[in-house]
Scaffold this motif. Structure first.
Motif, short mmCIF file in Angstrom:
data_model
loop_
_atom_site.label_atom_id
_atom_site.label_comp_id
_atom_site.label_asym_id
_atom_site.label_seq_id
_atom_site.Cartn_x
_atom_site.Cartn_y
_atom_site.Cartn_z
N ALA A 133 -69.46 -88.04 -22.68
CA ALA A 133 -69.02 -88.08 -24.10
C ALA A 133 -68.22 -86.82 -24.45
CB ALA A 133 -70.25 -88.19 -25.01
N ALA A 134 -68.46 -85.74 -23.71
CA ALA A 134 -67.77 -84.47 -24.01
C ALA A 134 -66.39 -84.38 -23.33
CB ALA A 134 -68.65 -83.29 -23.57
N CYS A 135 -66.01 -85.41 -22.56
CA CYS A 135 -64.73 -85.35 -21.85
C CYS A 135 -63.54 -85.62 -22.76
CB CYS A 135 -64.71 -86.36 -20.69
SG CYS A 135 -65.78 -85.85 -19.36
N ASP A 136 -63.83 -86.14 -23.94
CA ASP A 136 -62.76 -86.51 -24.86
C ASP A 136 -62.46 -85.32 -25.78
OD1 ASP A 136 -60.93 -88.08 -26.03
OD2 ASP A 136 -62.36 -89.19 -27.30
N PHE A 137 -61.97 -84.23 -25.21
CA PHE A 137 -61.74 -83.02 -26.01
C PHE A 137 -60.26 -82.92 -26.39
CE2 PHE A 137 -61.55 -81.96 -21.49
CZ PHE A 137 -60.29 -81.41 -21.39
N PRO A 138 -59.95 -82.24 -27.51
CA PRO A 138 -58.54 -82.08 -27.89
C PRO A 138 -57.83 -81.10 -26.95
CG PRO A 138 -59.98 -80.91 -29.41
CD PRO A 138 -60.87 -81.63 -28.45
N GLY A 139 -56.57 -81.38 -26.63
CA GLY A 139 -55.80 -80.54 -25.70
C GLY A 139 -55.75 -79.08 -26.13
N ALA A 140 -55.71 -78.84 -27.46
CA ALA A 140 -55.58 -77.47 -27.96
C ALA A 140 -56.78 -76.61 -27.57
CB ALA A 140 -55.43 -77.49 -29.48
N LEU A 141 -57.90 -77.26 -27.25
CA LEU A 141 -59.10 -76.50 -26.87
C LEU A 141 -58.85 -75.64 -25.63
CD1 LEU A 141 -62.13 -75.86 -27.14
CD2 LEU A 141 -62.63 -77.98 -25.92
N LEU A 142 -57.92 -76.09 -24.77
CA LEU A 142 -57.67 -75.36 -23.52
C LEU A 142 -57.13 -73.94 -23.78
CD1 LEU A 142 -56.16 -78.30 -21.44
CD2 LEU A 142 -58.47 -77.35 -21.31
N ASP A 143 -56.63 -73.70 -24.99
CA ASP A 143 -56.13 -72.35 -25.33
C ASP A 143 -57.21 -71.45 -25.91
OD1 ASP A 143 -53.53 -73.10 -24.62
OD2 ASP A 143 -53.21 -74.04 -26.59
N ASN A 144 -58.42 -71.98 -26.05
CA ASN A 144 -59.49 -71.20 -26.69
C ASN A 144 -60.07 -70.18 -25.69
OD1 ASN A 144 -61.97 -70.32 -27.68
ND2 ASN A 144 -62.28 -72.22 -28.84
N PRO A 145 -59.94 -68.87 -25.99
CA PRO A 145 -60.43 -67.85 -25.05
C PRO A 145 -61.94 -67.93 -24.81
CG PRO A 145 -59.57 -66.82 -27.07
CD PRO A 145 -59.32 -68.29 -27.19
N GLY A 146 -62.65 -68.57 -25.75
CA GLY A 146 -64.10 -68.73 -25.60
C GLY A 146 -64.47 -69.52 -24.35
N LEU A 147 -63.53 -70.31 -23.82
CA LEU A 147 -63.81 -71.11 -22.62
C LEU A 147 -64.10 -70.23 -21.41
CD1 LEU A 147 -61.21 -74.06 -22.63
CD2 LEU A 147 -63.45 -73.95 -23.67
N ARG A 148 -63.64 -68.97 -21.47
CA ARG A 148 -63.75 -68.09 -20.29
C ARG A 148 -65.12 -67.43 -20.16
NH1 ARG A 148 -58.83 -68.73 -17.55
NH2 ARG A 148 -57.30 -69.27 -19.11
N SER A 149 -66.02 -67.66 -21.11
CA SER A 149 -67.30 -66.93 -21.06
C SER A 149 -68.18 -67.42 -19.91
CB SER A 149 -68.05 -67.10 -22.39
OG SER A 149 -68.67 -68.37 -22.42
N GLU A 150 -69.13 -66.57 -19.52
CA GLU A 150 -70.06 -66.92 -18.44
C GLU A 150 -70.91 -68.13 -18.82
OE1 GLU A 150 -70.27 -65.33 -15.26
OE2 GLU A 150 -68.37 -64.79 -16.18
N VAL A 151 -71.30 -68.18 -20.09
CA VAL A 151 -72.15 -69.30 -20.53
C VAL A 151 -71.40 -70.63 -20.37
CG1 VAL A 151 -73.29 -70.33 -22.55
CG2 VAL A 151 -73.44 -67.87 -22.15
#
Ligand code: DC
Length: 214
Positions: free
Chosen positions: A57-75
């Protein structure tokens, strides 16, 4: 030309891939970011990373999310590793990666299964590794520089856990393709590793040219 770069976390594969893309003027995709976007979205939705339906269900994410620096966290990296074991998640992200790899301009992709699953006929495959200790030192120093409070032992344990999960999953586990060049960066500076990677690609290209009829 398609260049596939695979390897474990903190091996240097991201930096090496980016520099290869720049050097050979090719589009670049960090495929780990797609799994991270799924992990992030799952967190937002309050899902369970070990539940395949929640992860899908979480695979349907908006493309703009890929620019979010929060994605790089260890968590988020840990969540990405957990959602990536589900075959349905891998299938959901498959076409996007293959379309990128096989675009007419060529491409550099980095991930875990690029040389084995996404682009098995890539022109050049690199498998970038380094000892777990060396990778933990790099990650530790990077996080300290960002001012994060971290313990070395926790980072090492996290890296070992992530390696184990990525290597032992049933679908598309992390492993070198049979025809991949192994690039061990344990005792290399990042600049030396980049130079070696460029030299490997150059050698592959000139080898191919030598074989082509004039
Ligand atoms: O490269 P990374 O650390 O950003 O990747 C995060 C997680 O995503 C990694 O632990 C496993 C998963 N992943 C994957 O399964 N296949 C890929 N091609 C890329 C990443």
């Amino acid at each position: 030309m398609i260049i596939a770069v695979d390897g474990p976390t903190a091996s240097g594969k991201g930096t090496i891939s980016k520099q290869l893309a720049r050097h050979f003027a090719l589009p670049f995709l960090d495929t780990g970011l797609l799994y991270r976007a799924v992990g992030w979205t799952l967190g937002e939705q309050g899902g369970d990373a070990d539940n395949p339906a929640d992860a899908l269900a979480a695979c349907d994410f908006p493309g703009a999310l890929l620019d979010n620096p929060g994605l790089r966290s260890e968590v988020v990296g840990g969540l990405a590793s957990r959602v990536s074991v589900h075959p349905a998640v891998r299938r959901a992200l498959d076409k996007r990666q293959k379309d990128f790899a096989y675009q007419p301009a060529g491409a550099v992709l980095d991930g875990r299964d690029i040389g084995t699953v996404i682009a098995p006929d890539a022109d050049v495959k690199l498998f970038v590794t380094a000892s777990a200790d060396a990778r933990a030192v790099r990650r530790y120093e990077e996080m300290k520089r960002r001012g994060e409070q971290v313990r070395f032992d926790d980072i090492l344990a996290d890296i070992l856990r992530r390696d184990e999960r990525d290597q032992s999953r049933a679908t598309a586990p992390l492993r070198p393709a049979e025809d991949a060049y192994l690039l061990d960066t344990t005792n290399l500076t990042i600049d030396a590793a980049i130079q070696q990677a460029i030299a490997l690609v150059d050698a592959k290209i000139s080898g191919r040219r030598d074989k082509d009829p004039a």
